[in-house]
Design an enzyme around this catalytic site. Structure first.
Site, PDB file in Angstrom:
ATOM      1  N   SER A   1       0.862  -1.194   0.000  1.00  0.00           N
ATOM      2  CA  SER A   1       0.000   0.000   0.000  1.00  0.00           C
ATOM      3  C   SER A   1       0.891   1.233   0.000  1.00  0.00           C
ATOM      4  CB  SER A   1      -0.880   0.024   1.248  1.00  0.00           C
ATOM      5  OG  SER A   1      -0.115   0.387   2.383  1.00  0.00           O
ATOM      6  N   ASP A   2       0.386   2.349  -0.533  1.00  0.00           N
ATOM      7  CA  ASP A   2       1.095   3.587  -0.239  1.00  0.00           C
ATOM      8  C   ASP A   2       0.889   3.850   1.254  1.00  0.00           C
ATOM      9  OD1 ASP A   2       2.589   5.865  -0.280  1.00  0.00           O
ATOM     10  OD2 ASP A   2       1.585   6.789  -1.989  1.00  0.00           O
ATOM     11  N   TRP A   3       1.728   4.680   1.805  1.00  0.00           N
ATOM     12  CA  TRP A   3       1.760   4.839   3.267  1.00  0.00           C
ATOM     13  C   TRP A   3       0.460   5.491   3.776  1.00  0.00           C
ATOM     14  CZ3 TRP A   3       5.161   1.982   1.578  1.00  0.00           C
ATOM     15  CH2 TRP A   3       6.200   1.463   2.350  1.00  0.00           C
ATOM     16  N   GLY A   4      -0.390   4.672   4.333  1.00  0.00           N
ATOM     17  CA  GLY A   4      -1.673   5.170   4.802  1.00  0.00           C
ATOM     18  C   GLY A   4      -2.734   5.106   3.726  1.00  0.00           C
ATOM     19  N   GLY A   5      -2.449   4.450   2.633  1.00  0.00           N
ATOM     20  CA  GLY A   5      -3.394   4.418   1.513  1.00  0.00           C
ATOM     21  C   GLY A   5      -4.453   3.340   1.620  1.00  0.00           C
TER      22      GLY A   5
END
Ligand code: BGC
Length: 753
Positions: A265-269
């Site tokens: 995932s993108d960071w916090g995505g």
């Protein structure tokens, strides 16, 4: 003892293999076995809790591994341009290590501008060695999102406006990184073309546009480059968040392309428990648990793929099929990287890496215009005046997650002073732009404050040019908010801080003014006709100044080419409405909606279609020498490849094209021969031409060489969304070859039957 109680021991012995030293080792630890054998052996040994632990972060950049079995943690690092300084376990601030200053390589927009696959391989190998030395298993890059708007704050981290160029340039980078036992994580998948409201906007587009423009570079990275990791983007695509977008991840990436690596995932995505479990995400990383905000610190057990996942398995809401697939992918990544059969040790800050950074940065520098003032000639005892903030501002720090801490950064001014030791090299600022010097507590140590008024800055600059042999203005953008920067887009493409007025005033005093624009995305150059020479420089990393000076002095003959169009004005571009950019709010919709109404007509495809003049076209770049083209030679006058084929097919060569290129000048240089295909008229409107090949030839003065292009069936295809197939239309196709998209030197026709 009952048989059942003995079973685990029996299974463990059965799963052992005898290594060359004659000792029994479990298959997953046996480096002589294939990755797949090791995955198959390791997976059943894991408890459900251990499998779930593999799928989510335990710190800002790591996940847990399986300590009980000696399976190590997985460590990630930003990013595409160098190895990020260590950050604290659960904070973004740097950890304060004193041995993590890396080689800063040029930004990817510069790499794309080399139009040179060898440079891309060199980049990938070098950064891969740095990552391995720093014990990183996943490198968070490269990025290949298409430059749909020049305003996108992250264009500098991507590879331009053309899917073919980006696709060709990403493959060697990925291979070079992975040769070191480090996974390249290609990002941000997909249709993530702006920073404005990046976590709250749905990119809505038709399949033709998706398959022809926004997917090919990712597809090349996966299918040709064999990328081991891919990062989901923050935005939504057609209404579903991309870190768990079923269509993108399951149907296309893992289905059509057969991707066997990890989706990160993108960071916090990651935004939803069930979708995260079911739709193809494999590893969740982040800031907090609710998108990018909210929740406690050290909240990793609250991640979507942590306790909520265990809870769902425990109460039977989901089974373990998906979990086994995710865990197998993470294990595969570990066996490919930190537990690879071949050990890799890497290297860090080596002289070779700095030399590579300098070579790539120089090879990407684009000579846009030259009235003969370049290469620079400053006599001993002469005077060179350098004006502009970007001559001195260090820009390895800044820009967001790709910000780096480097051992040194040579500024353009320092490099020019070094290049002309016997001349008086004078610097004046000309304007004050951005005085910030730090990112996440990494500081360049510069003091850029200046209290002079704009009028005084300009009059001081004009006064300085008295008696100069040459005057260079070095300005452009920087990596602060609202410029080339993650999280924000620009408001316009005109140069900020009143630079246009400064350039105009200088050009009036010095008709042969040399302008160097340093940026990672297109800027307008309304003064182009009034200056002597224009150079497009980039964020060049540690060696940025040396590379620029190499080109200005002629130590390196420029050979970079624009990876995107430089329009005259923002309004000339394809994005006309708020619906197209930056998106609108619609009733009943939770998220902002954005519609790619321009379809496939982005970049030069748009300017060609509308016949809108541009400042400098896609693929443009000059040299200090001249090149002549012979006639295009085709392997056949007619080819029988019309018809349709499924996604994932069409790779077979159907046409070979060659052209002789001669260096007719008196110095050595490199030419990028570019091949465009022009379809016949048909029912479906297609771009006037599309890049389908390029070949960079190094030619000594007077030397000739042959540019060779291999065209697969796919080179002629358009995507038919209804049939979900690629289609090649029959008819007379023109093949154009030349020095840029607007400087076509030879053409030939092929009939497709
Ligand atoms: C960026 C990614 C980056 C990640 C980790 C995100 O905000 O979008 O590109 O790799 O942070 O720093």
């Amino acid at each position: 003892m009952k048989f059942k109680a003995l079973l685990p021991a029996i299974l463990a012995i059965a799963a052992c293999t005898t290594n060359p030293a004659g000792k029994n080792v479990p298959v997953y630890l046996d480096l002589s076995r294939s990755v797949e054998e090791r995955v198959a052996d390791a997976l059943p040994r894991l408890t459900t809790e251990e499998k779930v632990a593999l799928t989510h972060a335990q710190s800002k950049f790591s996940s847990r591994g399986v300590p009980r079995l000696g399976i190590p943690e997985v460590w990630c690092t930003d990013g595409p341009h160098g190895i990020r300084p260590e950050v604290l376990w659960d904070e973004w601030d740097q950890a304060g290590w004193t041995n993590d200053s890396c080689t800063a390589f040029p930004a990817l927009s510069c790499l794309a501008a080399t139009w040179d696959k060898e440079m891309s391989l060199l980049f990938g190998r070098s950064i891969g060695e740095e990552a391995r030395y720093r014990k990183k298993d996943i490198l968070l890059g490269p990025g290949v999102n298409i430059c749909r708007t020049p305003l996108n704050g992250r264009n500098f981290e991507y590879m331009g406006e053309d899917p073919y160029l980006a696709g060709q340039m990403v493959v060697p980078y990925v291979k070079g990184v992975q040769e070191n036992g480090v996974a390249a994580c290609v990002k941000h998948f997909a249709v993530n073309n702006q920073e404005v409201r990046r976590t709250a906007t749905s990119s809505n587009l038709d399949d033709r546009t998706l398959y022809e423009i926004y997917l090919p570079a990712f597809e090349a990275a996966v299918r040709e480059g064999n990328a081991w990791a891919i990062m989901g983007s923050y935005n939504l695509y057609n209404g579903q968040f991309n870190c768990h977008n079923k269509r993108l991840l399951l149907d296309i990436l893992k289905g059509e392309w057969g991707f066997d690596g990890v989706v990160v995932s993108d960071w916090g995505g990651c935004r939803d428990d069930d979708e995260a479990i079911l739709n193809g995400l494999d590893m969740e990383f982040g800031t907090w648990t609710n998108g990018l905000t909210g929740a406690a610190s050290d909240g990793y057990s609250n991640y979507h793929l942590a306790n909520p996942y265990l809870q769902r398995i425990a109460d039977g809401r989901v089974g373990t099929k998906e979990l086994d697939d995710k865990a197998a992918r993470v294990l595969r990544t570990i066996f490919r990287t930190s537990m690879a059969s071949e050990p890799h040790f890497g290297s860090f800050n080596s002289p070779e890496h700095y030399a590579a950074a300098r070579r790539i940065a120089a090879a990407g520098t684009v000579l846009l215009q030259n009235n003969g003032i370049l290469p620079l000639n400053v006599p001993d005892g002469g005077k060179l005046v350098v004006i502009g903030e970007n001559a001195v501002k260090k820009m390895v720090v800044g820009g967001g997650s790709s910000s780096l801490k480097t051992n040194y950064e040579i500024t353009p001014l320092e490099a020019l002073q070094e290049a002309f030791p016997a001349a008086d090299v004078v610097w004046e600022r000309g304007y004050v732009g951005d005085t910030s010097t730090s990112y996440n507590k990494v500081d360049t140590g510069q003091d850029l404050t200046d209290s002079r008024s704009a009028a005084k800055l300009l009059s001081d600059a004009i006064a300085a040019i008295e008696g100069a042999d040459a005057v260079i203005f070095i300005g452009g953008l920087n990596k602060s908010g609202g410029q080339d920067n993650e999280g924000t887009d620009r408001a316009d493409i005109i140069l900020p801080y009143g630079q246009d007025a400064v350039i105009e005033a200088l050009a009036e005093a010095v008709p042969s003014l040399i302008v160097v624009n340093i940026s990672g995305s297109p800027v307008a150059m309304p003064w182009a006709d009034k200056v002597g020479a224009i150079v497009q420089g980039w964020y060049g990393g540690s060696e940025t100044g040396h590379a620029l000076a190499d080109v200005l002095t002629g130590a390196v003959n420029p050979s970079g080419r624009l990876p995107f169009t430089l329009p005259k004005a923002l309004a000339d571009g394809p994005l006309k409405t708020e619906r197209q950019y930056p998106g609108i709010q619609e009733e009943g919709q939770e998220w902002w909606q954005e519609y790619y109404d321009e379809g496939v007509f982005v970049g030069y495809r748009w300017y060609d279609k509308q016949q809108i003049p541009v400042q400098f076209p896609f693929g443009h770049g000059l040299s200090y020498t001249e090149f002549e083209y012979g006639n295009a030679g085709l392997s056949g006058k007619a080819i029988g490849c019309a018809g349709s084929f499924s996604p994932g097919q069409g790779e077979e060569e159907v046409l070979k094209v060659t052209v002789k290129v001669s260096n007719t000048g008196s110095i050595d240089g490199a030419e990028v021969a570019q091949l465009y295909v022009c379809p016949p008229e048909g029912d479906v409107e297609r771009p006037v031409k599309e890049l389908r090949g390029f070949d960079k030839l190094q030619l000594a003065a007077g030397e000739s060489g042959t540019a060779t292009f291999s065209l697969p069936r796919r080179a002629f295809a358009r995507f038919d969304a209804d049939a979900h197939k690629w289609v090649v239309d029959p008819g007379q196709w023109r093949i154009e070859i030349g020095s840029s998209s607007a400087d076509l030197r030879t053409s030939a026709t092929v009939e497709i039957r």
